[in-house]
Design a protein around this motif. Structure first.
Motif, PDB file in Angstrom:
ATOM      1  N   HIS A  82      50.469 -84.684 114.633  1.00  0.00           N
ATOM      2  CA  HIS A  82      49.334 -83.785 114.852  1.00  0.00           C
ATOM      3  C   HIS A  82      49.721 -82.314 114.807  1.00  0.00           C
ATOM      4  O   HIS A  82      48.902 -81.464 114.476  1.00  0.00           O
ATOM      5  CB  HIS A  82      48.628 -84.096 116.168  1.00  0.00           C
ATOM      6  CG  HIS A  82      49.508 -83.917 117.364  1.00  0.00           C
ATOM      7  ND1 HIS A  82      49.623 -82.718 118.016  1.00  0.00           N
ATOM      8  CD2 HIS A  82      50.331 -84.785 117.981  1.00  0.00           C
ATOM      9  CE1 HIS A  82      50.482 -82.853 119.007  1.00  0.00           C
ATOM     10  NE2 HIS A  82      50.934 -84.096 119.010  1.00  0.00           N
ATOM     11  N   GLU A  83      50.986 -81.995 115.092  1.00  0.00           N
ATOM     12  CA  GLU A  83      51.424 -80.598 115.042  1.00  0.00           C
ATOM     13  C   GLU A  83      51.542 -80.092 113.609  1.00  0.00           C
ATOM     14  O   GLU A  83      51.611 -78.882 113.380  1.00  0.00           O
ATOM     15  CB  GLU A  83      52.753 -80.410 115.787  1.00  0.00           C
ATOM     16  CG  GLU A  83      53.948 -81.080 115.144  1.00  0.00           C
ATOM     17  CD  GLU A  83      54.066 -82.588 115.405  1.00  0.00           C
ATOM     18  OE1 GLU A  83      54.999 -83.191 114.837  1.00  0.00           O
ATOM     19  OE2 GLU A  83      53.246 -83.160 116.137  1.00  0.00           O
ATOM     20  N   VAL A  84      51.560 -80.992 112.643  1.00  0.00           N
ATOM     21  CA  VAL A  84      51.668 -80.632 111.226  1.00  0.00           C
ATOM     22  C   VAL A  84      50.292 -80.580 110.561  1.00  0.00           C
ATOM     23  O   VAL A  84      50.055 -79.742 109.695  1.00  0.00           O
ATOM     24  CB  VAL A  84      52.587 -81.633 110.476  1.00  0.00           C
ATOM     25  CG1 VAL A  84      52.583 -81.379 108.990  1.00  0.00           C
ATOM     26  CG2 VAL A  84      53.990 -81.565 111.034  1.00  0.00           C
ATOM     27  N   VAL A  85      49.384 -81.442 110.970  1.00  0.00           N
ATOM     28  CA  VAL A  85      48.048 -81.507 110.368  1.00  0.00           C
ATOM     29  C   VAL A  85      47.145 -80.508 111.084  1.00  0.00           C
ATOM     30  O   VAL A  85      46.739 -80.728 112.220  1.00  0.00           O
ATOM     31  CB  VAL A  85      47.456 -82.933 110.446  1.00  0.00           C
ATOM     32  CG1 VAL A  85      46.074 -82.964 109.804  1.00  0.00           C
ATOM     33  CG2 VAL A  85      48.387 -83.943 109.788  1.00  0.00           C
ATOM     34  N   MET A  86      46.864 -79.392 110.402  1.00  0.00           N
ATOM     35  CA  MET A  86      46.036 -78.342 111.002  1.00  0.00           C
ATOM     36  C   MET A  86      44.562 -78.738 111.025  1.00  0.00           C
ATOM     37  O   MET A  86      43.864 -78.509 111.992  1.00  0.00           O
ATOM     38  CB  MET A  86      46.181 -77.025 110.229  1.00  0.00           C
ATOM     39  CG  MET A  86      47.595 -76.470 110.161  1.00  0.00           C
ATOM     40  SD  MET A  86      48.187 -75.865 111.754  1.00  0.00           S
ATOM     41  CE  MET A  86      49.164 -77.249 112.338  1.00  0.00           C
ATOM     42  N   THR A  87      44.103 -79.318 109.926  1.00  0.00           N
ATOM     43  CA  THR A  87      42.723 -79.772 109.835  1.00  0.00           C
ATOM     44  C   THR A  87      42.607 -80.700 108.633  1.00  0.00           C
ATOM     45  O   THR A  87      43.515 -80.784 107.812  1.00  0.00           O
ATOM     46  CB  THR A  87      41.733 -78.589 109.711  1.00  0.00           C
ATOM     47  OG1 THR A  87      40.388 -79.069 109.884  1.00  0.00           O
ATOM     48  CG2 THR A  87      41.869 -77.887 108.377  1.00  0.00           C
ATOM     49  N   ASN A  88      41.482 -81.407 108.552  1.00  0.00           N
ATOM     50  CA  ASN A  88      41.232 -82.208 107.366  1.00  0.00           C
ATOM     51  C   ASN A  88      39.741 -82.247 107.069  1.00  0.00           C
ATOM     52  O   ASN A  88      38.913 -81.915 107.902  1.00  0.00           O
ATOM     53  CB  ASN A  88      41.833 -83.610 107.484  1.00  0.00           C
ATOM     54  CG  ASN A  88      41.142 -84.465 108.518  1.00  0.00           C
ATOM     55  OD1 ASN A  88      40.325 -83.987 109.290  1.00  0.00           O
ATOM     56  ND2 ASN A  88      41.471 -85.730 108.552  1.00  0.00           N
ATOM     57  N   VAL A 101      41.167 -84.223 102.286  1.00  0.00           N
ATOM     58  CA  VAL A 101      41.972 -83.031 102.066  1.00  0.00           C
ATOM     59  C   VAL A 101      42.526 -82.602 103.420  1.00  0.00           C
ATOM     60  O   VAL A 101      41.772 -82.445 104.385  1.00  0.00           O
ATOM     61  CB  VAL A 101      41.136 -81.881 101.453  1.00  0.00           C
ATOM     62  CG1 VAL A 101      41.983 -80.638 101.262  1.00  0.00           C
ATOM     63  CG2 VAL A 101      40.520 -82.323 100.129  1.00  0.00           C
ATOM     64  N   MET A 102      43.844 -82.449 103.487  1.00  0.00           N
ATOM     65  CA  MET A 102      44.502 -82.049 104.730  1.00  0.00           C
ATOM     66  C   MET A 102      45.211 -80.720 104.536  1.00  0.00           C
ATOM     67  O   MET A 102      45.878 -80.517 103.524  1.00  0.00           O
ATOM     68  CB  MET A 102      45.532 -83.097 105.147  1.00  0.00           C
ATOM     69  CG  MET A 102      44.924 -84.381 105.636  1.00  0.00           C
ATOM     70  SD  MET A 102      46.134 -85.706 105.640  1.00  0.00           S
ATOM     71  CE  MET A 102      45.536 -86.611 104.232  1.00  0.00           C
ATOM     72  N   ILE A 103      45.072 -79.847 105.511  1.00  0.00           N
ATOM     73  CA  ILE A 103      45.818 -78.597 105.544  1.00  0.00           C
ATOM     74  C   ILE A 103      47.003 -78.843 106.467  1.00  0.00           C
ATOM     75  O   ILE A 103      46.819 -79.227 107.631  1.00  0.00           O
ATOM     76  CB  ILE A 103      44.962 -77.424 106.081  1.00  0.00           C
ATOM     77  CG1 ILE A 103      43.657 -77.299 105.301  1.00  0.00           C
ATOM     78  CG2 ILE A 103      45.780 -76.129 106.066  1.00  0.00           C
ATOM     79  CD1 ILE A 103      43.809 -77.040 103.824  1.00  0.00           C
ATOM     80  N   LEU A 104      48.202 -78.650 105.932  1.00  0.00           N
ATOM     81  CA  LEU A 104      49.428 -78.964 106.656  1.00  0.00           C
ATOM     82  C   LEU A 104      50.253 -77.705 106.870  1.00  0.00           C
ATOM     83  O   LEU A 104      50.199 -76.773 106.063  1.00  0.00           O
ATOM     84  CB  LEU A 104      50.251 -79.985 105.866  1.00  0.00           C
ATOM     85  CG  LEU A 104      49.498 -81.240 105.400  1.00  0.00           C
ATOM     86  CD1 LEU A 104      50.375 -82.066 104.480  1.00  0.00           C
ATOM     87  CD2 LEU A 104      49.030 -82.055 106.585  1.00  0.00           C
TER      88      LEU A 104
END
Length: 172
Positions: A82-88, A101-104
């Protein structure tokens, strides 16, 4: 704007002509802007190869949502880091296919590992990761002077009413 260095380069004329044509097609105002972007891209490519560099990335995956356990698996994998996945963002493309789409953001090797793990999950039809090293951005893409700054190829003066964070120093 930052220090400008002028230099001469010896290049075959056919290569310059082809580069100028491509630069014009891409919308660059002049050869210097196009060359500047090529340099930034080369520096980014090198930084992107460092597994310890800090990166931001966009991971897009397409899958068939009729695969009953796949959505749960994808969510579980994202929660594990979860600390890597900012949003999706989840989009229904048609009756069968979904785009996620994931912002990492994180260490390059961690972002790459997540992307590889998600891409190799049974049921994923297509996966694409685009990363940019955050570590080099302050040195290659963004300069600050009093009321002017540059955003990757376009310069403009304005009040600084938005925040910029460069290596722990915020600029408003």
């Amino acid at each position: 704007m930052s220090d400008i260095t002028r230099f001469g380069v010896s290049i075959e004329s056919h290569l310059v002509e082809a580069f100028d044509a491509l630069s014009k097609k891409k919308g660059f105002a002049n050869r210097s802007d196009a060359l500047r972007q090529c340099m930034r891209n080369a520096l980014q490519e090198e930084a992107n190869a460092d597994p310890e560099s800090n990166v931001s990335g966009v991971l897009s995956i397409i899958y068939d949502h009729h695969n009953s356990d796949l959505s749960k698996k994808l969510t579980s994998m994202q929660h594990a880091v979860h600390e890597v996945v900012m949003t999706n963002l989840h989009v229904h493309l048609d009756l069968h296919h979904c785009l996620e789409v994931m912002i990492l953001k994180g260490k390059n090797h961690v972002v790459q590992e997540l992307a590889d793990k998600l891409a190799s999950t049974r049921g994923i039809l297509k996966s694409n990761l685009a990363i940019t090293s955050i570590d080099t951005l302050a040195h290659t893409c963004h300069s600050h002077d009093e009321d002017e700054h540059s955003h990757s190829g376009h310069d403009h003066a304005h009040e600084h009413n938005h925040e910029h964070n460069h290596g722990g120093h915020s600029h408003n």
